[in-house]
Design an enzyme around this catalytic site. Structure first.
Site, PDB file in Angstrom:
ATOM      1  N   ASP A 895       0.846  -1.178   0.000  1.00 44.95           N
ATOM      2  CA  ASP A 895       0.000   0.000   0.000  1.00 44.95           C
ATOM      3  C   ASP A 895       0.883   1.229   0.000  1.00 44.95           C
ATOM      4  OD1 ASP A 895      -2.134   1.581   0.082  1.00 44.95           O
ATOM      5  OD2 ASP A 895      -2.906   0.926   2.020  1.00 44.95           O
ATOM      6  N   LYS A 964      -5.108  13.620  10.056  1.00 39.65           N
ATOM      7  CA  LYS A 964      -4.820  12.652   8.992  1.00 39.65           C
ATOM      8  C   LYS A 964      -5.689  12.853   7.761  1.00 39.65           C
ATOM      9  CE  LYS A 964      -4.726   7.772   7.788  1.00 39.65           C
ATOM     10  NZ  LYS A 964      -4.875   6.368   8.229  1.00 39.65           N
ATOM     11  N   ASP A1123      -3.724   1.835  -5.353  1.00 39.01           N
ATOM     12  CA  ASP A1123      -2.306   1.893  -4.995  1.00 39.01           C
ATOM     13  C   ASP A1123      -1.922   0.754  -4.059  1.00 39.01           C
ATOM     14  OD1 ASP A1123      -3.731   2.723  -2.831  1.00 39.01           O
ATOM     15  OD2 ASP A1123      -2.575   4.536  -2.443  1.00 39.01           O
TER      16      ASP A1123
END
Length: 1207
Positions: A895, A964, A1123
């Site tokens: 990832d 985040k 991804d």
């Protein structure tokens, strides 16, 4: 409550009044309200008022019942004698009498219309010709009556030859300048599809009649386009009808249009079928050459079926015996620098094969072919089966009886509708008649009953239902066409040869990519099919939905004797507000939903494209040729009605798309199987009221209930408002739970259906190039639970390091050691081995360590895999099927750490930014979110020392979690406003944070987050601003932003100003807003805000596709979730190497320079004259594009040594 004893079955009957007919005029509604208001204003004694009130209720009920009878009369062709049509007993009000009279008038009108339908109409064949010269050509051929058909054909031949020599005239309709409006274009689209459907359903006389009717009227002729004339000409050419073909060709010339290659192909094809004389064909070919077309182009530029090509060749060789079609051109080779190694003829190639033998794959092909020919798939539901009580048995028996009745009634109404529309079409109206001939009447009825079966209790917006029905008809029609043209048998033969490339027990001469090998097997057998315009789909779907509403009824009381049952509509039409829009909804009657709930039928129905494939998908060959055997799928998924993506793809050179096509084929060729042990545990929890903490949704019965359903008398307005809000919250929660439960039901039912089978997930992409599996309900892009249910069908030995990668992957899934090194994670896995084995052996009765993980179900699947591996005699030889992700872990789950920032740092060669997102070597993984939180805390401390109150209040609350989401989405274009909302949500989740400071604190923190990112990623912000400003100038100049990815995929942003489109008629006019119409001006705000994130997504997809192609070349099994990359545990080192190599190769290209060059050529090289304001915009755009952001000195080669580049 028993499903067979409804005492309040007519609840909601008032809302059902609009179910079968049109909305009544406002006058009637106003009159009814006036009647009520006059009673309210009367002066009478209390007793008189009570009596009048009772009489008012009785009269209102009488009006409603009469209204129901009227609506039912409107929805049927004849008035049936039965309980619903008997006059009311007792007092008869003036409204009831009036409605009865209106009903009789309506009946007489309808009977008169049916009598008109029975009359035969004469379909026009000969057109009215406006041009005197062309009219003379036709008249000369008719001066004397032909004595035989041969003489008539000779006269028509002479007329055709004369018409070909005439210059295209310009009729009065074509000379008038007009503004082409959206509704005009929609009408043209409807006409074109009408003619195409007539050609498909052998209704050419009707198509010809429609064309002649509109051509012969000056004001209607402007609707007709060259494609319409060509469509009708080709239809007659396929039938060999020379006379009608000549008429259409003359009309084409008379309309002021110039014949194109399709026009001459139709004429020559008709001549080939009729074995026309050499002189006529020679004249046609000569004229075709004078118009700039060569005979070779008939076979190279047109997509024709094999039989049509043979007929054309027969006509051409009759004049030129030495002529032969040009040989199939060798497949062009992609010359992209990034793909040079992939398509190089030399060099090592280890393309993987499937683990199944040829015979098995051929049998799987036959199974998939049967599925696609059957149009849908029946799957047993995994919902807990009810006890077979007498009530359940009776409910199922009643449903079966009702469906038989509905079949008969739907068939009758459909036949009646077709007859009506055929009559209207003969009058010159482009009705839906040919659309209703595309499928058999039985297929239409079956489709409508299937839709009725899956309608949710809250109803379905008519817009969505109409779209779904229209698409179903289109898809089934396309499959049926392939059956008619013998495509299926040819596909069977070709696919059998193709499987020799994939089967484990066969060999081919040389290694080929699947697309390359399919090309070697021959040219495509059938021409590509074009989708219908969205308004056409909606109009057809709305008509079918109205048939369903009109025909499907059920008894008001199922317990009543058969002869005395009063019928009520099963569906009714209501309006509801969604956001600020009023939406028309088709809602099933509560009595019907109760019957379905009691019957609890065990079968779910899916469309074929909603279910994984049972054989390897076909390779993607072009934007038209997709992975399913017969069903159609878009290469680039987009909102329905979007056409600009398809136009861009079609204009591409074929080789330009090879990289994307081959990557999608490779992703779809991965074979999967269901993880049976995990599925059994999930089903156990699912049937036992679920578990929200583990991602298994509980049933709706577990939804929260309000503390009190009713308030005591005399409650205050405040208490009433509180109860209302609580009821709304509970209702919302119940709906959300039902939605989640349904999604889980579909996923688990499909998993159970596919248990012990091998299946495949074909892929396509969105407009940015990001890839997605086509089946929506069961795939690896889902939640933790969805991913845990899947395994690679082919296993591979773990090898020397495979078990270590499995352990590291397990620790990644728990989320416990995010900041630790790989060796520390491996050591931690060994420390908790006892917990791992306990979780594998006793998942529901042991210590349940796996349930505390971030991804509990994948953690459990990995625990089971590790337990089997460590207990095997030789762990290195253990065959692992587990695909794993995140970190450089096991089955390649890798990832990207804040992937968007990685691309920005590489583009800007930003050393500081690269270090923050793991592009540089380090002993421990870097956490960009924690670094931003640390930087924000430093700023806060400085402000707190200076006495800023909000900074002092925030002490101890600035954490990684708070910042985040904002840091992650800044890369993808989030604004300060959006970032503030994200931070506000996080602060409200903190129970000990003073809530009165949330608004001020979120404003303060978002400013500090953006300030920190500006300091940490200076190059990133500069590139973002450059992209945003470029898009802003392009969109202000009136264009949508376009670019081409490094792999050659053309991208256009589908953001335009909204345009309203209306489909009128029926129970409701559908109005929808479209923001994807390229004829509308671009939406400047969306264009400029969308360009930076969409451009980064396109780079991300390019990196994934490059990695996929190189892994395939080296024999790896590879799939991705954007991804996040997956492979077998043993292949992690190879995949890691490929992943880093391709990232470095991608960013070694001059990406920003190429982008600026493309944008300047596309938008600054304008040939037309510009206004001063437009010229200023173009000049400023040119200056902006030439002022590229400055880059740093980061060395990309460091990525090759970065352990945590993907983590």
């Amino acid at each position: 409550m028993s499903a067979l004893r409804w005492t309040r079955g007519a609840a909601g009957l008032g809302r059902a009044l609009s179910s079968s007919g049109r909305r009544r005029p406002t006058l009637e509604e106003g009159t009814l309200s006036g009647l009520c208001s006059s009673r309210r204003s009367s002066a009478a004694s209390p007793r008189e008022q009570d009596a009048q009130k009772e009489w008012g209720h009785a009269e209102l009920l009488e009006v409603l019942e009469a209204r129901v009878r009227q609506l039912q009369a409107e929805s049927t062709s004849q008035v049936k004698k039965g309980p619903m049509n008997r006059p009311l007993k007792g007092r008869s009000g003036r409204w009831a009498q009036k409605l009865e009279a209106e009903k009789l008038v309506k009946q007489k009108r309808q009977e008169g219309f049916l009598d008109q339908q029975k009359q035969s109409y004469t379909l026009h064949t000969e057109p009215r010709i406006w041009s005197k010269k062309l009219a003379s050509c036709l008249q000369q051929s008719k001066k004397r009556a032909p004595k035989s058909s041969e003489e008539e054909e000779q006269q028509l031949t002479w007329a055709l030859q004369a018409a070909m020599l005439k210059r295209s005239s310009c009729t009065p309709a074509r000379t008038q300048a007009k503004v082409v409006e959206a509704n005009f274009l929609l009408l043209q689209q409807k006409f074109l599809v009408f003619f195409e459907c007539c050609a498909c359903t052998d209704n050419m006389p009707l198509a010809h009649h429609m064309l002649v009717t509109h051509h012969s009227k000056c004001d209607r002729q402007q609707l007709l386009t060259l494609d319409m004339y060509n469509t009708v000409m080709l239809g007659w050419a396929r039938k060999g009808s020379f006379k009608e073909m000549v008429y259409v060709f003359i009309m084409l010339k008379d309309a002021g249009l110039s014949p194109d290659l399709w026009s001459y192909a139709a004429a020559l094809q008709c001549m080939g079928r009729r074995d026309q004389d050499v002189h006529t064909i020679q004249k046609c070919l000569k004229q075709m050459k004078e118009d700039g077309f060569q005979p070779q182009q008939l076979f190279t530029d047109l997509a024709l079926a094999g039989e049509e090509r043979a007929v054309l060749l027969r006509a051409v060789t009759k004049v030129e015996p030495a002529f032969s079609p040009p040989p199939q051109a060798p497949s062009p080779v992609n010359t992209s620098t990034l793909l040079r190694e992939i398509y190089a003829k030399n060099g090592p190639k280890s393309y993987p094969k499937l683990h199944l033998p040829l015979e098995t794959l051929q049998d799987l092909f036959s199974q998939q072919l049967r599925v696609e020919l059957g149009a849908n798939v029946s799957v047993q539901s995994v919902e807990k089966a009810p006890e077979m009580t007498e009530e359940v048995i009776e409910a199922r028996k009643m449903l079966k009886t009702l469906r038989r009745q509905w079949e008969v009634e739907l068939l009758r109404v459909l036949q009646q509708t077709k007859a009506t529309m055929a009559c209207q079409a003969q009058e010159g109206q482009p009705t839906l008649y040919p659309f209703l001939c595309l499928l058999s009447e039985g297929e239409f009825v079956s489709m409508l009953l299937q839709v009725l079966r899956v309608l949710p209790a809250q109803g379905e917006p008519l817009l969505h239902l109409a779209h779904d029905l229209g698409l179903r008809v289109l898809n089934r029609h396309l499959v049926k066409q392939k059956q008619v043209t013998n495509h299926v048998e040819k596909l069977r033969q070709r696919y059998s040869q193709y499987l020799r490339l994939l089967a484990c027990n066969t060999q081919v001469e040389a290694p080929f990519l699947p697309r390359e090998y399919w090309e070697l097997l021959g040219p495509p057998e059938s021409p590509p099919q074009q989708p219908w315009a969205l308004p056409v789909l909606l109009q057809l779907g709305k008509q079918l939905a109205e048939l369903l509403v009109q025909a499907v009824q059920m008894p008001h009381n199922l317990a009543a004797p058969q002869g005395s049952r009063r019928l009520i509509p099963v569906l009714y039409h209501v309006y509801s507000f969604r956001s600020y829009r009023q939406v028309g909804i088709l809602k099933p009657h509560p009595a019907f939903m109760q019957l379905l709930e009691t019957a609890a039928e065990p079968t779910l129905i899916f469309e074929t494209t909603e279910v994984p494939m049972l054989c390897p998908p076909l390779p993607w060959m072009s934007p038209h040729a997709g992975p399913y055997l017969l069903s159609s799928t878009k290469l680039m998924r987009a909102l329905e009605g979007t056409t600009q993506h398809q136009h861009l793809l079609e204009r591409c050179a074929p080789a330009q798309l090879h990289g994307a096509l081959d990557a999608l084929t490779q992703l779809g060729n991965c074979a999967w199987r269901v993880n049976g042990r995990v599925l059994d545990l999930v089903l156990q929890i699912f049937r036992d009221k679920g578990c929200a903490r583990l991602g298994v949704p509980p049933p709706r019965s577990e939804a929260p209930q309000p503390a009190r359903q009713r308030l005591p008398p005399g409650s205050s307005p405040v208490h009433k408002a509180e109860l209302r809000k609580e009821l709304e919250r509970c209702l919302k929660a119940a709906r959300e739970m039902h939605s989640l439960r349904s999604e889980a039901l579909y996923r688990l039912s499909l998993a159970q259906h596919l248990r012990d089978r091998v299946f495949w997930l074909p892929h396509n992409m969105d407009f940015r190039g990001r890839t997605y599996p086509c089946p929506p309900h069961f795939n690896h892009l889902g939640s933790d639970l969805a991913r845990a249910l899947l395994q690679f069908a082919e296993g591979r030995p773990l090898g020397q390091r495979g078990l270590d990668w499995l352990k590291i992957h397990l620790v990644n899934l728990t989320g416990l050691k995010k900041r630790d090194s790989l060796s520390m994670r491996l050591a931690f896995a060994d420390q908790v081995m006892e917990e791992i084995l306990d979780s594998a052996d006793n998942p529901m009765t042991g210590r349940k360590w796996w349930m505390e993980a971030d991804e509990p179900w994948q953690t459990l699947a990995c625990c089971m895999e590790i337990a089997q591996a460590v207990r095997s005699p030789d762990p290195t030889a253990y065959i692992s099927h587990l695909p794993v992700h995140q970190l450089m872990g096991t089955p390649c789950g890798q990832d990207g750490s804040c992937n968007g920032l990685q691309h920005y740092a590489a583009l800007g060669r930003d050393s500081a930014g690269a270090a923050s997102v793991n592009l540089t070597p380090s002993d421990l993984p870097q956490d960009v979110y924690r670094e931003v939180a640390t930087q924000v805390e430093d700023f806060r401390q400085q402000d707190a020392k200076e006495g800023l109150q909000v900074a002092q209040v925030l002490e101890g609350f600035i954490t990684r979690k708070v910042v985040k989401q904002t840091v992650m989405t800044v890369v993808y274009g989030v604004t300060r406003y959006g970032g503030r909302l994200q931070i506000e949500k996080r602060l409200r989740e903190l129970s000990d944070f003073p809530q009165e400071f949330v608004w001020e604190a979120s404003h303060y923190l978002v400013r500090l987050v953006f300030k920190s990112l500006q300091e940490m990623f200076s190059s990133t912000r500069a590139i973002q601003r450059w992209l945003t400003e470029s898009a802003n100038l392009i969109s202000h100049a009136g264009w949508p932003v376009e670019w081409v990815t490094p792999l050659g995929i053309p991208i256009i942003q589908p953001y335009h100003r909204e345009a309203k489109v209306q489909v009128k008629g029926g129970i409701q006019s559908i109005t929808f807003t479209s923001s994807v119409n390229i004829s509308q001006k671009p939406n400047t705000l969306k264009q400029k805000n969308g360009f930076p994130p969409n451009f980064i997504h396109s780079l991300d997809s390019s990196h994934m596709m490059l990695t996929a192609l190189h892994c395939y070349r080296r024999g790896l099994t590879f799939v991705s979730v954007h991804d996040c990359f997956w492979t077998h545990a043993t292949d992690i080192p190879v995949m890691n190497e490929v992943c880093r190599e391709q990232f470095v190769r991608l960013h070694s290209q001059p990406i920003l320079e190429d982008l600026a060059k493309f944008l300047e050529e596309r938008f600054c090289s304008v040939s037309r004259s510009l206004k001063p304001s437009e010229l200023a915009l173009v000049t400023k755009l040119q200056e902006t594009l030439r002022s590229l952001p400055e880059t740093g000195n980061f060395d990309l080669r460091q990525v090759m040594r970065s352990t945590y580049f993907f983590s």
